[in-house]
Design a protein around this motif. Structure first.
Motif, mmCIF file in Angstrom:
data_model
loop_
_atom_site.group_PDB
_atom_site.id
_atom_site.type_symbol
_atom_site.label_atom_id
_atom_site.label_comp_id
_atom_site.label_asym_id
_atom_site.label_seq_id
_atom_site.Cartn_x
_atom_site.Cartn_y
_atom_site.Cartn_z
ATOM 1 N N HIS A 1 0.659 -1.069 0.127
ATOM 2 C CA HIS A 1 0.376 -0.058 -0.207
ATOM 3 C C HIS A 1 1.019 1.115 -0.275
ATOM 4 N N ARG A 2 0.006 2.382 -0.484
ATOM 5 C CA ARG A 2 1.256 3.745 -0.510
ATOM 6 C C ARG A 2 1.245 3.720 1.153
ATOM 7 N N ARG A 3 2.557 4.201 1.231
ATOM 8 C CA ARG A 3 2.849 4.870 2.291
ATOM 9 C C ARG A 3 3.206 6.008 2.801
ATOM 10 N N TRP A 4 1.988 6.406 3.626
ATOM 11 C CA TRP A 4 1.692 8.248 4.670
ATOM 12 C C TRP A 4 2.508 9.169 3.785
ATOM 13 N N GLU A 5 2.392 10.044 3.265
ATOM 14 C CA GLU A 5 3.454 11.038 3.328
ATOM 15 C C GLU A 5 2.731 12.676 4.011
ATOM 16 N N PRO A 6 2.882 13.326 4.011
ATOM 17 C CA PRO A 6 2.039 15.036 4.686
ATOM 18 C C PRO A 6 2.165 15.367 3.447
ATOM 19 N N GLY A 7 0.639 15.266 3.095
ATOM 20 C CA GLY A 7 -0.254 15.576 2.085
ATOM 21 C C GLY A 7 -0.519 15.165 1.509
ATOM 22 N N ASP A 8 -0.615 13.681 1.225
ATOM 23 C CA ASP A 8 -1.840 12.628 1.045
ATOM 24 C C ASP A 8 -3.094 12.769 1.197
ATOM 25 N N TYR A 9 -3.891 12.878 -0.252
ATOM 26 C CA TYR A 9 -4.934 12.559 -0.318
ATOM 27 C C TYR A 9 -6.210 13.902 0.468
ATOM 28 N N GLU A 10 -5.200 15.049 0.697
ATOM 29 C CA GLU A 10 -5.592 16.567 1.203
ATOM 30 C C GLU A 10 -6.172 17.471 0.435
ATOM 31 N N ASN A 11 -7.602 17.416 -0.341
ATOM 32 C CA ASN A 11 -7.209 18.284 -1.535
ATOM 33 C C ASN A 11 -8.044 17.449 -2.140
ATOM 34 N N TRP A 12 -8.038 15.938 -2.340
ATOM 35 C CA TRP A 12 -8.722 15.416 -3.235
ATOM 36 C C TRP A 12 -10.066 15.502 -3.156
ATOM 37 N N ASP A 13 -10.657 15.171 -4.850
ATOM 38 C CA ASP A 13 -11.691 15.343 -4.852
ATOM 39 C C ASP A 13 -12.084 14.494 -4.099
ATOM 40 N N HIS A 14 -12.740 13.281 -4.019
ATOM 41 C CA HIS A 14 -12.777 11.954 -3.979
ATOM 42 C C HIS A 14 -12.316 11.363 -3.358
ATOM 43 N N PRO A 15 -11.712 11.500 -1.439
ATOM 44 C CA PRO A 15 -10.789 9.975 -1.461
ATOM 45 C C PRO A 15 -12.025 9.432 -0.624
ATOM 46 N N ASN A 16 -11.493 7.558 -0.869
ATOM 47 C CA ASN A 16 -12.221 7.249 -0.351
ATOM 48 C C ASN A 16 -12.713 6.667 0.888
ATOM 49 N N PRO A 17 -13.807 6.158 1.848
ATOM 50 C CA PRO A 17 -13.207 6.511 3.828
ATOM 51 C C PRO A 17 -11.948 5.362 4.105
ATOM 52 N N THR A 18 -10.939 4.863 3.720
ATOM 53 C CA THR A 18 -10.333 3.970 4.225
ATOM 54 C C THR A 18 -8.572 5.309 3.942
ATOM 55 N N GLN A 19 -8.568 5.289 2.572
ATOM 56 C CA GLN A 19 -7.923 7.109 3.230
ATOM 57 C C GLN A 19 -8.588 7.688 4.093
ATOM 58 N N LEU A 20 -9.468 8.386 4.210
ATOM 59 C CA LEU A 20 -9.922 9.305 4.965
ATOM 60 C C LEU A 20 -8.979 8.911 6.598
ATOM 61 N N ALA A 21 -8.921 7.514 6.583
ATOM 62 C CA ALA A 21 -8.570 6.920 8.005
ATOM 63 C C ALA A 21 -7.072 6.885 7.734
ATOM 64 N N ILE A 22 -6.489 6.717 6.922
ATOM 65 C CA ILE A 22 -4.981 6.793 7.082
ATOM 66 C C ILE A 22 -4.649 8.256 7.432
ATOM 67 N N MET A 23 -5.557 9.071 6.407
ATOM 68 C CA MET A 23 -4.777 9.878 5.927
ATOM 69 C C MET A 23 -5.483 11.127 7.478
ATOM 70 N N LYS A 24 -6.305 10.649 8.244
ATOM 71 C CA LYS A 24 -6.008 10.561 9.803
ATOM 72 C C LYS A 24 -4.981 9.843 10.666
ATOM 73 N N ARG A 25 -4.714 9.318 10.589
ATOM 74 C CA ARG A 25 -4.101 8.718 11.920
ATOM 75 C C ARG A 25 -2.468 7.550 10.892
ATOM 76 N N HIS A 26 -2.393 8.127 9.880
ATOM 77 C CA HIS A 26 -1.272 7.827 9.407
ATOM 78 C C HIS A 26 -0.476 6.144 9.238
ATOM 79 N N SER A 27 -1.122 5.855 9.005
ATOM 80 C CA SER A 27 -0.924 4.857 8.617
ATOM 81 C C SER A 27 0.326 4.414 7.860
ATOM 82 N N PHE A 28 1.425 3.338 7.717
ATOM 83 C CA PHE A 28 1.749 3.239 7.074
ATOM 84 C C PHE A 28 3.300 4.270 6.925
ATOM 85 N N ALA A 29 3.288 4.882 7.940
ATOM 86 C CA ALA A 29 3.602 6.582 7.574
ATOM 87 C C ALA A 29 5.089 5.457 7.012
ATOM 88 N N ARG A 30 5.686 6.676 6.114
ATOM 89 C CA ARG A 30 7.075 6.148 5.485
ATOM 90 C C ARG A 30 8.192 7.299 6.185
#
Length: 217
Positions: A65-94
């Motif tokens: 899976h994509r390793r989270w980095e600052p800025g990931d998924y921000e300002n996307w038109d349609h982030p899915n629920p999993t992506q929003l959760a990753i953005m919140k908890r920084h799962s798999f952070a690089r």
């Protein structure tokens, strides 16, 4: 379901998301999968199938899976629920421990390490299909996390691309027994060619390749 047959040169094990956050005590997501993982003996089964396919000379592909980095998924038109959760908890952070490979399942020389997938399918927007096709792979055995998201999406995509697909019901986990049931009893039979246990898959693999020893002069 078709009879299992795993040609040595045409089969690959796809190991999805073998990160500390998923598989190790202290991982950010491990507490949510722990009950199911322990119920199916996940870690030991992953170790067993990983060892067996390598001994049989079968290709291993890491599907991360994509390793989270600052800025990931921000300002996307349609982030899915999993992506929003990753953005919140920084799962798999690089660059952090949770985004490192679990030490038992780190890539080894000769493994494929596919480009990181942004959502749930290991094939979408990655190089995985191209590399597998270049190596003549026709059969894929899919293990890792999570049964009802990345495993199912990767397996469905593999079927659409023409691969023979095997799910391994005790070499994956989910957040609940109900989600495991849905993945293997309701959804899996609509696309997978085989749904088996680790023991059944290991028994069907080609015989281990002999280990060559250096000749002494």
């Amino acid at each position: 379901m078709s009879e299992m047959n795993y040609p040595r040169e045409r089969t690959a094990l796809l190991f999805v998301d073998p990160y500390n956050d998923f598989l190790a005590e202290g991982g950010k997501i491990f507490p949510r999968v722990k009950a199911v993982a322990e119920a199916v003996n996940l870690l030991d089964n992953l170790r067993r199938i990983n060892k067996a396919v390598r001994a049989a000379g079968i290709q291993v592909a890491i599907v991360p899976h994509r390793r989270w980095e600052p800025g990931d998924y921000e300002n996307w038109d349609h982030p899915n629920p999993t992506q929003l959760a990753i953005m919140k908890r920084h799962s798999f952070a690089r660059g952090e421990w949770g985004g490192e490979w679990h030490p038992d399942f780190a890539p080894q020389p000769g493994d494929i390490v596919a480009h990181e997938h942004w959502s749930q399918s290991g094939f979408a927007n990655t190089d995985l299909d191209m590399i597998l096709k270049q190596k003549g792979i026709t059969h894929v055995i899919i293990v890792g996390l999570l049964a009802n998201t990345c495993i199912e999406s990767t397996a469905r995509f593999a079927m659409e691309l023409g691969y023979h697909v095997t799910l391994v019901r005790d070499a994956t986990a989910a957040f609940s027994a109900e989600l495991m049931h849905a993945a293997h009893e309701l959804n899996g039979p609509t696309f997978a060619h085989a749904i088996r246990t680790t023991a059944e898959v290991v028994a069907a693999l080609p015989a281990p390749q002999p280990v060559s020893t250096p000749q002494l002069n």
